[in-house]
Design a protein around this motif. Structure first.
Motif, PDB file in Angstrom:
ATOM      1  N   LEU A  14       0.831  -1.209   0.000  1.00  0.00           N
ATOM      2  CA  LEU A  14       0.000   0.000   0.000  1.00  0.00           C
ATOM      3  C   LEU A  14       0.862   1.254   0.000  1.00  0.00           C
ATOM      4  N   GLN A  15       1.926   1.240   0.789  1.00  0.00           N
ATOM      5  CA  GLN A  15       2.809   2.404   0.875  1.00  0.00           C
ATOM      6  C   GLN A  15       3.492   2.667  -0.462  1.00  0.00           C
ATOM      7  N   ARG A  18       1.113   4.308  -2.904  1.00  0.00           N
ATOM      8  CA  ARG A  18       0.926   5.724  -2.611  1.00  0.00           C
ATOM      9  C   ARG A  18       2.128   6.546  -3.099  1.00  0.00           C
ATOM     10  N   GLU A  19       3.318   6.129  -2.663  1.00  0.00           N
ATOM     11  CA  GLU A  19       4.520   6.927  -2.921  1.00  0.00           C
ATOM     12  C   GLU A  19       4.872   6.986  -4.399  1.00  0.00           C
ATOM     13  N   THR A  21       3.000   6.820  -6.995  1.00  0.00           N
ATOM     14  CA  THR A  21       2.014   7.399  -7.911  1.00  0.00           C
ATOM     15  C   THR A  21       1.726   8.862  -7.581  1.00  0.00           C
ATOM     16  N   ARG A  22       2.538   9.454  -6.702  1.00  0.00           N
ATOM     17  CA  ARG A  22       2.325  10.863  -6.337  1.00  0.00           C
ATOM     18  C   ARG A  22       2.465  11.753  -7.570  1.00  0.00           C
ATOM     19  N   ARG A  98      -6.315   8.559  -9.802  1.00  0.00           N
ATOM     20  CA  ARG A  98      -5.528   8.319  -8.589  1.00  0.00           C
ATOM     21  C   ARG A  98      -6.367   8.554  -7.338  1.00  0.00           C
ATOM     22  N   ILE A 102      -6.551   6.040  -4.233  1.00  0.00           N
ATOM     23  CA  ILE A 102      -6.170   6.392  -2.863  1.00  0.00           C
ATOM     24  C   ILE A 102      -7.315   6.107  -1.887  1.00  0.00           C
ATOM     25  N   LEU A 105      -7.130   2.520  -1.168  1.00  0.00           N
ATOM     26  CA  LEU A 105      -5.983   2.217  -0.301  1.00  0.00           C
ATOM     27  C   LEU A 105      -6.265   2.632   1.144  1.00  0.00           C
ATOM     28  N   ASP A 106      -6.928   3.774   1.319  1.00  0.00           N
ATOM     29  CA  ASP A 106      -7.293   4.229   2.664  1.00  0.00           C
ATOM     30  C   ASP A 106      -8.196   3.201   3.340  1.00  0.00           C
ATOM     31  N   GLN A 109      -6.168   0.221   4.714  1.00  0.00           N
ATOM     32  CA  GLN A 109      -5.034   0.429   5.612  1.00  0.00           C
ATOM     33  C   GLN A 109      -5.150  -0.346   6.923  1.00  0.00           C
TER      34      GLN A 109
END
Length: 198
Positions: A14-15, A18-19, A21-22, A98, A102, A105-106, A109
């Motif tokens: 998950l991390q 996120r990172e 695809t910023r 995105r 996200i 993903l949230d 978590q």
């Protein structure tokens, strides 16, 4: 975080998503694969299941079938002992917002943190060598059934859960998860058959 190594667990996956695809408005299938490393078969299966089961994303018509196709291509290459994952450009370029990713993903978590506390290497003979190939074949059966699962209500969630569990089993080398994935697969395919006949 060492991006040259495969993800260590679900939270790591998950991390990385996120990172890596910023700064993008839309995320392609290729971006998702790059986020976890294209030499990582387990994380690719995990991501396919994760995205299919996540709210807002997996509910989009055609997404379960698309990700099922990704799994078929990925694990087919594993069976032929390729060292990295190759996806056709037409499939690799399919995109999702995105913001939608996200949100999914949230939602994942807290469950990810819970799962990571209970997984570890065990019964590794189920996830290495012949056991790994057996898992690949079962995952391919689930992926091939995804179009039918889009017709039977909620069954795509069962298929996605099976893929996610199998992907986790490959990532952490947890044979207990592999057994759980087999049980979920059996129940889901049975439900699909009943739903199509009903």
């Amino acid at each position: 975080m060492d991006q040259t190594q495969p993800p260590a667990n679900l939270t790591d996956v998950l991390q990385r998503l996120r990172e890596n695809t910023r700064g993008q408005d839309e995320i392609s299938v290729g971006d998702l694969l790059s986020a976890v490393g294209q030499r990582s078969f387990g994380p690719v299966v995990l991501i396919a299941g994760l995205i299919t089961i996540a709210p807002l994303i997996g509910d989009i018509p055609g997404v379960p079938t698309l990700l099922g196709l990704v799994v078929l291509l990925t694990l087919g290459q594993l069976l032929f002992q390729r060292q990295s994952v190759w996806i056709p450009n037409k499939l690799s370029n399919r995109r999702v917002a995105r913001e939608t990713l996200i949100k999914g993903l949230d939602w994942m978590q807290k469950p990810a943190c819970f799962v990571d506390r209970w997984t570890r290497p065990r019964l590794t003979w189920l996830v290495r060598g012949p056991g790994q190939y057996l898992m690949a074949v079962i995952c391919m059966l689930v992926a091939a059934a995804m179009p039918a699962m889009e017709v039977v209500p909620f069954s795509a969630n069962g298929g996605a859960l099976a893929l996610m569990v199998f992907g986790m089993a490959m990532v952490v080398e947890d044979g207990v998860l592999a057994l759980l994935g087999m049980a979920i697969t059996g129940g889901t395919l049975w439900a699909v058959m009943i739903g199509l006949m009903g």
